[in-house]
Design a protein around this motif. Sequence first.
Motif, mmCIF file in Angstrom:
data_model
loop_
_atom_site.group_PDB
_atom_site.id
_atom_site.type_symbol
_atom_site.label_atom_id
_atom_site.label_comp_id
_atom_site.label_asym_id
_atom_site.label_seq_id
_atom_site.Cartn_x
_atom_site.Cartn_y
_atom_site.Cartn_z
ATOM 1 N N SER A 79 79.798 4.770 2.910
ATOM 2 C CA SER A 79 78.748 3.989 3.572
ATOM 3 C C SER A 79 78.761 4.241 5.071
ATOM 4 O O SER A 79 78.500 3.360 5.882
ATOM 5 C CB SER A 79 78.948 2.496 3.273
ATOM 6 N N ASP A 80 79.111 5.450 5.361
ATOM 7 C CA ASP A 80 79.122 5.756 6.784
ATOM 8 C C ASP A 80 77.793 5.459 7.411
ATOM 9 O O ASP A 80 76.727 5.686 6.804
ATOM 10 C CB ASP A 80 79.498 7.234 7.002
ATOM 11 N N ASP A 81 78.072 4.977 8.706
ATOM 12 C CA ASP A 81 76.870 4.668 9.471
ATOM 13 C C ASP A 81 76.442 5.938 10.170
ATOM 14 O O ASP A 81 76.895 6.246 11.282
ATOM 15 C CB ASP A 81 77.161 3.544 10.485
ATOM 16 N N VAL A 82 75.488 6.644 9.466
ATOM 17 C CA VAL A 82 75.032 7.879 10.051
ATOM 18 C C VAL A 82 73.584 8.096 9.611
ATOM 19 O O VAL A 82 73.219 7.847 8.464
ATOM 20 C CB VAL A 82 75.947 9.071 9.630
ATOM 21 N N GLU A 83 72.701 8.481 10.510
ATOM 22 C CA GLU A 83 71.304 8.762 10.186
ATOM 23 C C GLU A 83 70.781 9.758 11.217
ATOM 24 O O GLU A 83 71.365 9.930 12.282
ATOM 25 C CB GLU A 83 70.469 7.483 10.186
ATOM 26 N N THR A 113 72.734 10.019 14.611
ATOM 27 C CA THR A 113 73.116 8.807 15.321
ATOM 28 C C THR A 113 73.857 7.925 14.346
ATOM 29 O O THR A 113 73.780 8.116 13.124
ATOM 30 C CB THR A 113 71.847 8.092 15.873
ATOM 31 N N GLY A 114 74.504 6.943 14.842
ATOM 32 C CA GLY A 114 75.213 5.978 14.031
ATOM 33 C C GLY A 114 76.684 6.034 14.372
ATOM 34 O O GLY A 114 77.177 6.922 15.062
ATOM 35 N N THR A 115 77.466 5.070 13.921
ATOM 36 C CA THR A 115 78.882 4.991 14.292
ATOM 37 C C THR A 115 79.669 6.110 13.726
ATOM 38 O O THR A 115 80.747 6.477 14.255
ATOM 39 C CB THR A 115 79.449 3.638 13.811
ATOM 40 N N ALA A 116 79.188 6.652 12.667
ATOM 41 C CA ALA A 116 79.946 7.736 12.065
ATOM 42 C C ALA A 116 79.330 9.071 12.359
ATOM 43 O O ALA A 116 79.664 10.076 11.689
ATOM 44 C CB ALA A 116 80.041 7.511 10.560
ATOM 45 N N SER A 175 63.530 6.930 10.905
ATOM 46 C CA SER A 175 64.746 7.369 10.222
ATOM 47 C C SER A 175 64.549 7.460 8.739
ATOM 48 O O SER A 175 65.203 8.259 8.059
ATOM 49 C CB SER A 175 65.892 6.407 10.550
#
Length: 705
Positions: free
Chosen positions: A41-45, A72-75, A30
């Motif tokens: 700070s979105d959780d996105v990658e 991927t990630g929560t956001a 990643s």
Amino acid sequence: GTIDQASLSAVLAGTVTKTYNGNTTASLASNNFTLTGVVGSDDVEVSPTSGTYATANAGTGIGVSVSGLTLTGTAAGNYTLTTTSLSGNIGTINQASLSAVLAGTVTKTYNGNTTASLASNNFTLTGVVGSDDVEVSPTSGTYATANAGTGIGVSVSGLTLTGTAAGNYTLTTTSLSGNIGTIDQAALSITASNAAKVYGQVATLSGFTASGLQNGETIGSVTLTSAGQVATAGVAGSPYAIIASNATGGTFDASNYDITYNDGALVVSPAILTATAATTTKIYGAAVPVLGYSLSGWQNGDQATTTTTGVVVSTTATTASGVGSYLTTASGGTITGAAAANYVLAYATGTLAVNPAALTVTASNASKTYGADITLNGSSGFTVAGLVNGDSVTSVSLSSSGSTATTGVGTYGIAASDAQGSGLANYTIAYVDGVLTVNPAALLVTATNATKTYGNGLTLDGMTGFTAVGLLNSDSVASVTLASSGTAATAGAGSYGIVASNALGSGLGNYTITYVEGTMTVTPRPITVAANDATMTAGSAIPPLTWTIALGNLVNGDTLTGGLATSATSSSTAGRYPILQGTLAASVNYDLTYVPGTLTVRQNNSQTPQEIVTLITASTPTSRFVQTSASSAGVVFDTGSTSGSDTGNGSGASSAAESTGSQATPGEGSDSGCTGGATASASCTATPHPQNTRVGRFLRFSRLQ
């Protein structure tokens, strides 16, 4: 509402790294992606994924591409990617590690060095991917020894990889070693050098050639043998094999070579048997001697079974050949006998030296008289001995220190030299001196005559009392010894020899001196005896008759003998009678002059004597006059008297009367000896005249009246 997904843009970031494995698969994480547009700070990658390297080969900055990207990630639902494919030069493929070991055999032929040449098959690699084209680059290594052998250690260093995939790998070590070396022996060919010798020699075999020596190596020696090597090996067996073996020494090691030995050839050639014409001599003029020859060069005692025949020696010299050196030459002939095949006949010249003959030239003896020159005749004044062949000596030079007029008496060498003539260069000339005898000249030394009166001594003058006839070269007689038995005062009247001897002077050794005696005349000593006048009376006895030595004297104890006499007798008449000499005499050593006296006989004066006196009128009378003979005594003179008497011969016989005398030395008066009263001198006292008498300046003649 609709909340549209926000667009996110993604780019590759970081480095995508792997070890070379032969494929292009790239594994991205990643963190290899950077998103732009994420809110807060979105959780996105971007979901990790596999990508692809642009190349499978190792390297850096390799392009990496990915596709089918998702978030991927929560956001993740809130976003959408603007593109699902990315690429970027972020790839790195690291080289894979390979391990290598030595394999197979490293082989070479011995060449004197330790260099090993390795091929790729001498390496085994572990870790190669698939069938990648990769191998260790062929390289030079080093043998642990340069000598031939097997299982020799080989070491290499500085190894590298080659092949199309070489860049994808790295070696874990660049140096390797292993006992994989084999060094095979090198081929070496050793050939004995050909040789040659002369029959009778022992061949020295030392030559060989070598082909195949490596790295400048040398062979110290090779054992060489041949049946022809010994001195007795004959020509018939030639050529003989020269066998080489046992190479050793030098810098080479025989174990490194596969040696092949090759024979050489030894050729035995005939020895030279030299017939040398004799070297000899002869004397000029002698016959040529018989000429022989000598043989040299015999080997192995062959002269016992082998010889030569028919060799002839000659020369150009003859009996008449001059001094010099002439060749003697041998020719012809053959060698015969058991070893004849081992020889070849050669010839050497000799020399016949014609030496000079001995020639003796002798100067002839000669003589001369002192004071004379002599010319030595070089054309005839010599003799020769030893001439031959019609040669001649026509002249020689003759010289002598005795040839001049001034050379003294003696013997002098006559030196001969510089003989001239024909053929004389052929002689050794010995010159023999002759003898020049200088004989004494004749010298006549004559004693000068001398005179003396008896009773006088005389000294003979050796400085002047001689004459010399025959003197030469300014020689002189300074004095002689003069002797005579007549020089003594006692020598009686007569002649005596004057003996000359012992001449002294300069150069007198050059004379034969003849001495001629002179004459010493001893004259009688003059003596005048005067009778003393006497008187007697007629009829009486005759008185003693006496005398006086008026001039001169008796010497040496001499005396007069005899006595005076008179004609008067005792019976004589008056008158004057002469007193005569009678027997009165002196020895022969006296010249006695008698002056008579007068015996006057007186008889009563019956007879008177008359005297006649005549005056001498001559100015210089030259003679004395005296009567000396008793037998004719008519005139009487008494020396020294200045008066005279006239007497005459008495008649009647003389009577013997005693006669005595005395010696006196009367002289003439101061004026009685010279006429005219002149002083007495030698000029008026000359020898008496026998017929007259003189008294001073008067002549007296007496006669009986």
